[in-house]
Design a protein around this motif. Structure first.
Motif, mmCIF file in Angstrom:
data_model
loop_
_atom_site.group_PDB
_atom_site.id
_atom_site.type_symbol
_atom_site.label_atom_id
_atom_site.label_comp_id
_atom_site.label_asym_id
_atom_site.label_seq_id
_atom_site.Cartn_x
_atom_site.Cartn_y
_atom_site.Cartn_z
ATOM 1 N N LEU A 62 25.893 -1.086 17.520
ATOM 2 C CA LEU A 62 25.052 -0.254 16.656
ATOM 3 C C LEU A 62 24.210 -1.039 15.660
ATOM 4 N N GLN A 63 24.535 -2.308 15.443
ATOM 5 C CA GLN A 63 23.901 -3.019 14.329
ATOM 6 C C GLN A 63 22.391 -3.221 14.497
ATOM 7 N N HIS A 64 21.872 -3.003 15.687
ATOM 8 C CA HIS A 64 20.422 -3.141 15.870
ATOM 9 C C HIS A 64 19.725 -1.799 16.042
ATOM 10 N N ALA A 65 20.371 -0.739 15.605
ATOM 11 C CA ALA A 65 19.861 0.610 15.867
ATOM 12 C C ALA A 65 18.485 0.880 15.250
ATOM 13 N N LEU A 66 18.119 0.135 14.211
ATOM 14 C CA LEU A 66 16.793 0.360 13.613
ATOM 15 C C LEU A 66 15.672 -0.348 14.377
ATOM 16 N N PHE B 206 16.883 -8.167 22.219
ATOM 17 C CA PHE B 206 16.997 -9.638 22.223
ATOM 18 C C PHE B 206 16.566 -10.107 20.843
ATOM 19 N N LYS B 207 17.434 -10.811 20.166
ATOM 20 C CA LYS B 207 17.092 -11.351 18.828
ATOM 21 C C LYS B 207 16.699 -10.217 17.886
ATOM 22 N N ALA B 208 17.439 -9.124 17.975
ATOM 23 C CA ALA B 208 17.272 -7.976 17.077
ATOM 24 C C ALA B 208 15.961 -7.220 17.268
ATOM 25 N N THR B 209 15.295 -7.423 18.417
ATOM 26 C CA THR B 209 14.060 -6.690 18.689
ATOM 27 C C THR B 209 13.834 -6.616 20.202
ATOM 28 N N TYR B 210 12.663 -6.130 20.634
ATOM 29 C CA TYR B 210 12.319 -6.044 22.054
ATOM 30 C C TYR B 210 12.221 -7.445 22.667
ATOM 31 N N GLU C 124 12.570 1.748 16.102
ATOM 32 C CA GLU C 124 11.663 2.389 15.146
ATOM 33 C C GLU C 124 10.881 1.363 14.327
ATOM 34 N N LEU C 125 11.535 0.291 13.920
ATOM 35 C CA LEU C 125 10.883 -0.656 13.018
ATOM 36 C C LEU C 125 10.105 -1.745 13.740
ATOM 37 N N THR C 126 10.423 -2.001 15.012
ATOM 38 C CA THR C 126 9.750 -3.143 15.657
ATOM 39 C C THR C 126 9.006 -2.778 16.949
#
Lengths: 161, 161, 161, 161
Positions: free
Chosen positions: B106-110, B72-76, B113-115
């Motif tokens: 796929l665009q939020h695959a990081l 959600f919104k590029a994170t958890y 790991e990052l958030t």
């Protein structure tokens, strides 16, 4: 037309006081509205709650935003994120937005820039100034607040009298 | 003794199905418990709720954890963070933990790991494997799931029969 | 007065071509200078090299910056960071700056916002637009480029003829 | 068989001394090798340099790694990243790795966990312990070092005598 959003589970928190001060100092006047997210209650856990919808409308009508959170687990609170999750990707449409976090010590000072700001950008905020972190016990007198205000102020839309 | 934590606002979600599958594949048996955070309801908005306390105790008794969220919104999700905010710094005491996120593309695959991973580490998780991201429409058959399981499995404590 | 900074170890890279295109599209004219960091060579490994000093002066004289990197190890290149390490904290003094990364696939799309932008902000950039990620094989025709340009263009200082 | 990698542009730095101390405390003996990346010189700017290849081989033969950097621009140095860029995705094959950063003050304490560790994971490190940040003027006596060593030590492979 500055709106303040506060994500502290305690109502009327120091986070809120700091965010209101910052909004005032940035724009030269008190914020037009303060969303203390905790007041929205259990409606945040679903979609379509009328109080949440009203709070969203207030945010979307702002011409600048101060979004403030205490530091929980080295990042913003779940409570604040619940509210931000109610917005669509890009929905803020470029509103100038200032991410602010308060914490007990300096060790989480990177949290607003590295964790809060990307969420705000995802929902469409424009964050032209560096994100601000303040140690909560001394936020009002911190020299970094004065320095930050100096650089951030130029990004606040001029108030039409 | 693997416990699954799922932070999807929709009960019985695809996120949950994926997390249960992963727990099974990692340990060779079904998870001993699944915390579907949405079931905890409004008690998450405060402190000291008995259902939340029980869920926490289940997590703290695990010998490995799969913690899963949709993107959600590029994170958890805020919902998952509400639950994680209930833990103290370091409280997990080094439980091997596998952060998993599902997303539409796929665009939020990081993001895991990052958030997500830093939040888990802050509450005391040990995350020895890379965080896992899966595209939700094809999670069960994604070749990266099989490759990831291969490398992650060695970090799961052996089951004593 | 847009200056382009490119951190690809290969001179005259696709990263450079993309950054020049973006600078042109943003400001309506070709960039006034392009710093292809690889050209600075071993002087980057120390402090006080005259070619590096000249490149820094060019950057500091810009009224907007496009800073571009290929994706190495899920983030910007060491080469680009060597150059950025030559700047002091806040030294850019608020120059409007657009972080851009190119990569082989969508899976690193969060890298510019989560990893490159904070470094630029630390050295004093103002990043009012979302960071841009493009798949390198199709950067020039990607629909997201056109959409991004639309929203980013308003942050570029008007050119005085 | 612990190998230390140091990314400080100054040879024989305090970063190096701290990393050697940590390696010793973790494994009970001095590191078997120290790669002071600055010694590799201009060969880092390209691919295939023999000294760089030798340093890579040393790293790949380790059974645990301490990777240390001073804090430049709120993250690891470009010099360290140049060396890490020489590794392929996953190439470390799960070597237990301890990311360490030193900085002038606490305000960058989140940098190793949020910025250095993801790069190490991308090249195949297993990072089972929390990342470590130390204020450089007092690293050897910091109470957090002793606490961290306690929790990190259990992840170091036992030394066969």
């Amino acid at each position: 037309m500055t709106v303040v959003v506060v994500g502290n589970p305690k109502p009327m928190s120091r986070t809120r006081a700091a965010a209101e001060l910052i909004a005032h100092e940035l724009s030269g006047r008190a914020p037009t509205a303060v969303i203390d997210v905790v007041d929205l209650g259990a409606g945040l856990l679903g979609w379509g709650d009328p109080k949440v919808a009203e709070a969203k409308a207030t945010v979307l009508g702002a011409d600048s935003l101060v979004v403030a959170s205490p530091t929980f687990k080295a990042t913003y609170t779940g409570l604040l994120k619940l509210f931000l999750d109610q917005f669509g990707q890009g929905e803020l449409g470029g509103i100038p937005t200032f991410p602010v976090m308060l914490g007990a010590g300096l060790q989480h000072a990177l949290a607003p820039e590295l964790t809060l700001r990307p969420v705000l950008v995802e929902i469409g905020a424009s964050c032209p100034a560096p994100s601000l972190y303040l140690v909560d016990s001394e936020y009002a007198t911190a020299p970094e607040l004065a320095i930050w205000l100096e650089s951030a102020r130029k990004f606040v839309p001029a108030v039409t009298p």
